[in-house]
Design an enzyme around this catalytic site. Structure first.
Site, PDB file in Angstrom:
ATOM      1  N   GLY A   1      54.870  21.793  18.493  1.00 56.89           N
ATOM      2  CA  GLY A   1      53.840  21.604  17.674  1.00 56.89           C
ATOM      3  C   GLY A   1      53.693  22.709  16.986  1.00 56.89           C
ATOM      4  O   GLY A   1      54.314  23.880  16.841  1.00 56.89           O
ATOM      5  N   CYS A   2      52.312  22.702  16.398  1.00 59.27           N
ATOM      6  CA  CYS A   2      51.958  23.734  15.458  1.00 59.27           C
ATOM      7  C   CYS A   2      52.082  25.231  16.235  1.00 59.27           C
ATOM      8  O   CYS A   2      51.593  25.250  17.358  1.00 59.27           O
ATOM      9  CB  CYS A   2      50.360  23.682  14.992  1.00 59.27           C
ATOM     10  SG  CYS A   2      49.802  25.170  14.074  1.00 59.27           S
ATOM     11  N   PHE A   3      52.543  26.366  15.656  1.00 60.21           N
ATOM     12  CA  PHE A   3      52.952  27.285  16.474  1.00 60.21           C
ATOM     13  C   PHE A   3      51.722  28.342  16.910  1.00 60.21           C
ATOM     14  O   PHE A   3      51.895  29.111  17.549  1.00 60.21           O
ATOM     15  CB  PHE A   3      54.032  28.369  15.885  1.00 60.21           C
ATOM     16  CG  PHE A   3      53.722  28.454  14.397  1.00 60.21           C
ATOM     17  CD1 PHE A   3      52.757  28.504  13.602  1.00 60.21           C
ATOM     18  CD2 PHE A   3      55.314  28.732  13.607  1.00 60.21           C
ATOM     19  CE1 PHE A   3      52.897  28.612  12.314  1.00 60.21           C
ATOM     20  CE2 PHE A   3      55.207  28.618  12.248  1.00 60.21           C
ATOM     21  CZ  PHE A   3      54.050  28.756  11.729  1.00 60.21           C
ATOM     22  N   TRP A   4      50.483  27.962  16.072  1.00 60.22           N
ATOM     23  CA  TRP A   4      49.409  28.805  16.624  1.00 60.22           C
ATOM     24  C   TRP A   4      48.901  28.524  18.109  1.00 60.22           C
ATOM     25  O   TRP A   4      48.780  29.548  18.578  1.00 60.22           O
ATOM     26  CB  TRP A   4      48.108  28.279  15.531  1.00 60.22           C
ATOM     27  CG  TRP A   4      48.413  28.379  13.733  1.00 60.22           C
ATOM     28  CD1 TRP A   4      49.337  29.414  13.499  1.00 60.22           C
ATOM     29  CD2 TRP A   4      47.733  27.549  13.137  1.00 60.22           C
ATOM     30  NE1 TRP A   4      48.930  28.905  12.173  1.00 60.22           N
ATOM     31  CE2 TRP A   4      48.248  28.171  11.973  1.00 60.22           C
ATOM     32  CE3 TRP A   4      46.786  26.513  13.081  1.00 60.22           C
ATOM     33  CZ2 TRP A   4      47.689  27.770  10.738  1.00 60.22           C
ATOM     34  CZ3 TRP A   4      46.283  26.199  11.706  1.00 60.22           C
ATOM     35  CH2 TRP A   4      46.754  26.685  10.545  1.00 60.22           C
TER      36      TRP A   4
ATOM     37  N   TYR B   1      40.404  23.149  13.642  1.00 54.02           N
ATOM     38  CA  TYR B   1      41.577  23.045  14.170  1.00 54.02           C
ATOM     39  C   TYR B   1      41.853  23.739  15.303  1.00 54.02           C
ATOM     40  O   TYR B   1      42.278  23.095  16.434  1.00 54.02           O
ATOM     41  CB  TYR B   1      42.412  23.178  12.963  1.00 54.02           C
ATOM     42  CG  TYR B   1      44.082  22.870  13.449  1.00 54.02           C
ATOM     43  CD1 TYR B   1      44.671  21.608  13.174  1.00 54.02           C
ATOM     44  CD2 TYR B   1      44.761  23.561  14.559  1.00 54.02           C
ATOM     45  CE1 TYR B   1      45.944  21.129  13.791  1.00 54.02           C
ATOM     46  CE2 TYR B   1      46.149  23.516  14.984  1.00 54.02           C
ATOM     47  CZ  TYR B   1      46.645  22.184  14.437  1.00 54.02           C
ATOM     48  OH  TYR B   1      47.989  21.805  14.947  1.00 54.02           O
TER      49      TYR B   1
END
Length: 228
Positions: free
Chosen positions: A49-52, A195
């Site tokens: 998913g989102c790398f954050w 987020y």
């Protein structure tokens, strides 16, 4: 305005995430197979998913020396955020983890990855993000990493550890390309972003709750290493 510590925000986010986030932590056993500790450092690349959020989890994992957000699975020329976002480059948002195998093994990193970093049963989607760039993937550097990753997936599927079958791709790493500077350390720098608060801080809190022996309070940051 009152300032909150990252730990306090993470705890609040975990409580919120219990009903607001689609990605729930699952307490998992360690891999039955692993790679023996050796001297020096090693690297591993994970997409989920989102790398954050994936980056934040590994930055809080003991034994990790660096965790860099970036792209893997495609060509160097297309390793740019705007292009990867199209879902047509072959890249997945990924995190390259540099670790000390005498402090944390590759197998234990896999345990963190499958347990709290993402949901490995959703195909091309994590939380609110959809597309092949958000797929679950382990990019292996050698035959040993491939062996351990595949064996662990088989172990977890056989134990029915999740509500569905694991769809994680196990693929050779052709190249890893660091993401733009503004993506690095994003969860630490923007903990009050809606987020991050809803989707990513619960993962950090879940690491602390489910694997306290691997959790460290102070994250290892890309920005800090670049200044050292």
């Amino acid at each position: 305005m009152k300032k909150f510590t990252l730990a306090a925000l993470a705890a609040a986010a975990l409580a919120w995430g219990a009903f607001a986030s689609a990605e729930q932590a699952v307490k998992l056993p360690p891999p039955a197979q692993d790679i023996a500790a050796s001297s020096g450092t090693q690297t591993a690349v994970f997409a989920g998913g989102c790398f954050w959020g994936v980056q934040a989890v590994f930055q809080h994992t003991k034994g990790v020396m660096n965790a860099v957000s970036g792209y893997a699975g495609g060509e160097r020329a297309t390793a740019k955020y705007e292009m990867v976002g199209s879902g047509r480059t072959g890249h997945a948002e990924s995190v390259q983890v540099t670790f000390d195998p005498k402090q944390v093994s590759y197998g234990r990193l896999l345990q963190v990855y499958f347990s709290v970093a993402h949901d490995p049963t959703t195909l091309n989607r994590q939380g609110p993000d959809m597309g092949t760039q958000y797929r679950s993937a382990v990019f292996y550097r050698d035959a040993e990493q491939k062996r351990v990753a595949e064996a662990y997936i088989a172990q977890l599927d056989a134990a029915k550890a999740f509500h569905g079958r694991i769809v994680t791709q196990v693929a050779p790493l052709a190249g890893f390309y660091p993401a733009e500077a503004y993506h690095q350390d994003y969860a630490t720098l923007h903990p009050e972003s809606p987020y991050i608060f809803i989707n990513d801080l619960p993962k950090v809190a879940a690491l602390k709750a489910t694997m306290p022996e691997l959790y460290r309070e102070k994250p290892v940051l890309v920005g800090a290493s670049s200044r050292s």
